[in-house]
Design an enzyme around this catalytic site. Structure first.
Site, PDB file in Angstrom:
ATOM      1  N   CYS A 186       0.686  -1.027   0.121  1.00 11.93           N
ATOM      2  CA  CYS A 186       0.749   0.384  -0.194  1.00 11.93           C
ATOM      3  C   CYS A 186       0.858   1.023   0.001  1.00 11.93           C
ATOM      4  CB  CYS A 186      -1.089  -0.252   1.495  1.00 11.93           C
ATOM      5  SG  CYS A 186      -0.413   0.204   2.866  1.00 11.93           S
ATOM      6  N   CYS A 222      -4.789  -1.141  -0.603  1.00 11.86           N
ATOM      7  CA  CYS A 222      -5.964   0.187  -1.110  1.00 11.86           C
ATOM      8  C   CYS A 222      -7.189   0.145  -0.472  1.00 11.86           C
ATOM      9  CB  CYS A 222      -4.344   1.241  -2.007  1.00 11.86           C
ATOM     10  SG  CYS A 222      -2.541   0.890  -1.522  1.00 11.86           S
ATOM     11  N   CYS A 241      -2.974   4.147  -5.304  1.00 10.30           N
ATOM     12  CA  CYS A 241      -2.670   2.771  -4.894  1.00 10.30           C
ATOM     13  C   CYS A 241      -1.612   2.410  -5.990  1.00 10.30           C
ATOM     14  CB  CYS A 241      -3.212   1.752  -5.204  1.00 10.30           C
ATOM     15  SG  CYS A 241      -3.564   0.016  -4.362  1.00 10.30           S
TER      16      CYS A 241
END
Length: 160
Positions: free
Chosen positions: A7, A79, A87
């Site tokens: 992430c 994400c 992301c």
């Protein structure tokens, strides 16, 4: 097999996923986590939640995807989509999939509401990881099945 949970900040979701995956993974599987722009610290609520769940927090830290100790075979971005969060895109040759989860670090409200956001994120990730191991992923990887990508992607849209 090495799995990377990726992430942006590497402080909550990817950390929760890494620790949970390693806690329940069978021999031969290993997870790591990283961020494209790591915060430099693991969110204290993530650590507290993992400890309440009896999952080791030893060795967890916020790290960059530029310093991975191993090359991942599978990269899972976590994400969230709902908040239009950017992301990161992993550029290596690993198989890639997306399991979006809302960022609990952005939760506001009472202590109970914020803790509930962390619990929700953990619950979704844990359920998806458990399903990952229950869904014949190992056989698909060994057989180099073309349905592997579809199976990984489908896990990311499961609602728990």
């Amino acid at each position: 097999m090495n799995v990377l949970f990726l992430c942006t900040g590497n402080s909550c979701r990817s950390i929760l996923a890494e620790a949970t995956f390693n806690h329940i993974a069978p021999k031969g599987w290993h997870a790591m986590s990283a961020g494209s722009k790591p915060t430099g610290q693991v969110h204290p609520r993530s650590l507290a939640l993992l400890e309440r769940e009896g999952i080791s927090t030893e060795g967890l830290f916020s790290k960059s995807w530029e310093n991975l100790p191993e090359t991942p075979d599978i990269v899972i971005t976590v994400c969230g989509n709902a908040d239009k969060e950017a992301c990161p895109v992993y550029l290596g040759s690993a198989l890639r999939t997306h399991w979006g989860v809302a960022d609990p670090a952005k939760a506001t409200g009472t202590e109970e509401e914020i803790n509930a956001a962390f619990e929700r994120a953990y619950g979704i990730l844990r359920a998806r990881i458990e399903f990952f191991f229950e869904s014949s992923i190992e056989e698909l990887i060994k057989s180099k099945s073309p349905s592997l990508q579809r199976r990984l992607d489908n896990i990311g849209v499961l609602r728990f």
